[in-house]
Scaffold this active site. Structure first.
Site, PDB file in Angstrom:
ATOM      1  N   TYR A   1     -46.577 -73.751  -7.267  1.00 31.89           N
ATOM      2  CA  TYR A   1     -45.230 -74.009  -6.742  1.00 31.89           C
ATOM      3  C   TYR A   1     -45.286 -74.889  -5.498  1.00 31.89           C
ATOM      4  CZ  TYR A   1     -41.240 -73.317  -3.710  1.00 31.89           C
ATOM      5  OH  TYR A   1     -40.201 -73.532  -2.844  1.00 31.89           O
TER       6      TYR A   1
ATOM      7  N   THR B   1     -40.773 -76.913   1.144  1.00 34.34           N
ATOM      8  CA  THR B   1     -41.126 -75.546   1.509  1.00 34.34           C
ATOM      9  C   THR B   1     -42.150 -75.507   2.625  1.00 34.34           C
ATOM     10  OG1 THR B   1     -42.114 -73.480   0.701  1.00 34.34           O
ATOM     11  CG2 THR B   1     -42.875 -75.509  -0.329  1.00 34.34           C
TER      12      THR B   1
END
Length: 334
Positions: A141, A117
């Site tokens: 996350y 990400t």
């Protein structure tokens, strides 16, 4: 080529599987169906189960000894939920992935394309980031993704595992044939929320975070059509060995984004332009874990994979809106 796709019943996994098929490859889906709908698998080769189930991984490889690589997409991905439930995120995204990587390497299937990400990048003055820029993940996350990047680096140096790590920016839109798209019942991502508001399924769009150090105070992102993202995975599979040879390494990082910075207010204006009407907005503080954002320098993707984004922001928004109108027919809920 035959490719194991973990999380292949999900939003990105199902569309990537279609892109693989259209390029002449065969996806083999491994998914626990924790969040991905069974309908998204279609008639593809499918194994329902956990990525940490070593016996299942051995069966998959025994039944498909010609597997060429794994695209590892299975993960928990909701930033606010990761703040509330960090244990589940570290367990599923880190601990289970570690088991899978070890077993695949032992089975001689150590070629990994990993879904990472862009949310782990540290903020830069102009918000544009290259793969060499510092990282500073601000949510559990994002930290799970950074942990797995470091795991892949270390495993690739000590074993036969090799890794192409794709740092996604913000995929939006749907499969070009509108067979699959964003599926979470309670949307948390900005474009599905805007689409639901534009379609009258929500009373207003909640704009979270208006005091970021950006040109208009709202977060800045790099939005990319999900079909372009899926195409990037096809190129990563096809160019896997060449890409690592070019950088003379056992692993590499590649940004996958459109290369443009768009603020949330600018995105809202674009959605209104595509829809042809204003969208009701309610402003609210930033959510836990939200970052000011970044956009991609995607030169390395062009150099190593021969890939660049081809579809426009308006095309991606139109795709998301079209899916928003159709998804109830596919999933049974709006």
């Amino acid at each position: 080529m035959k490719v194991l796709v973990t999380g292949g019943a999900g939003y990105l996994g199902s569309i990537t599987s279609k892109a693989l098929e259209q390029a002449g490859h065969t996806p083999v889906i491994l998914d626990s169906l924790l969040s991905g709908p069974r309908a998204y698998v279609g008639d593809r080769i499918f194994y329902e189960g956990d990525i940490a189930d070593r016996a299942l991984l051995r069966r998959v490889v025994a039944e498909h000894p010609d597997l060429d690589a794994t695209i590892h997409m299975a993960a928990r991905i909701v930033v606010p939920e990761s703040v509330e439930k960090p244990y589940e995120y570290y367990r599923d995204n880190v601990a289970k992935s570690l088991e899978m990587f070890d077993e695949l390497t032992a089975l001689g299937k150590g070629r990994i394309v990993f879904s990472s990400t862009a949310s782990l990048y540290a903020m830069t003055p102009d918000f544009e980031v290259t793969e060499e820029d510092p990282v500073d993940p601000t949510s559990p996350y994002a930290r799970t993704k950074r942990m797995m990047e470091m795991v892949l680096e270390d495993l690739s140096k000590a074993s036969d595992l090799r890794a192409v790590i794709l740092r996604y920016f913000n995929p939006i839109g749907a499969d070009p044939d509108l067979e699959t798209g964003y599926h979470l019942k309670d949307a948390t991502h900005v474009v599905p929320l805007m689409a639901q508001t534009a379609l009258g399924q929500r009373p207003s769009f909640t704009l979270t975070g208006t005091d970021h150090p950006t040109r208009d105070g709202t977060g800045i992102r790099d939005y990319i059509h999900v079909w372009d993202l899926a195409r990037a995975h096809v190129r990563a599979i096809e160019e896997f060995d060449n890409a690592l040879a070019k950088v003379d390494s056992t692993y590499t990082y590649i940004n996958i984004g459109g290369g443009d910075g768009v603020t949330v207010r600018e995105l809202l204006a674009a959605v209104e332009r595509v829809v042809g009407k204003p969208i009701p907005v309610t402003e609210a503080p930033a959510r836990p874990g939200d970052a000011a954002g970044a956009f991609a320098n995607a030169d390395k993707a062009a150099e190593l994979l021969g890939w660049k984004a081809e579809l426009s922001l308006d095309e991606a928004i139109a795709s998301a809106l079209a899916w928003g109108e159709k998804r109830k027919d596919v999933l049974g809920y709006a």
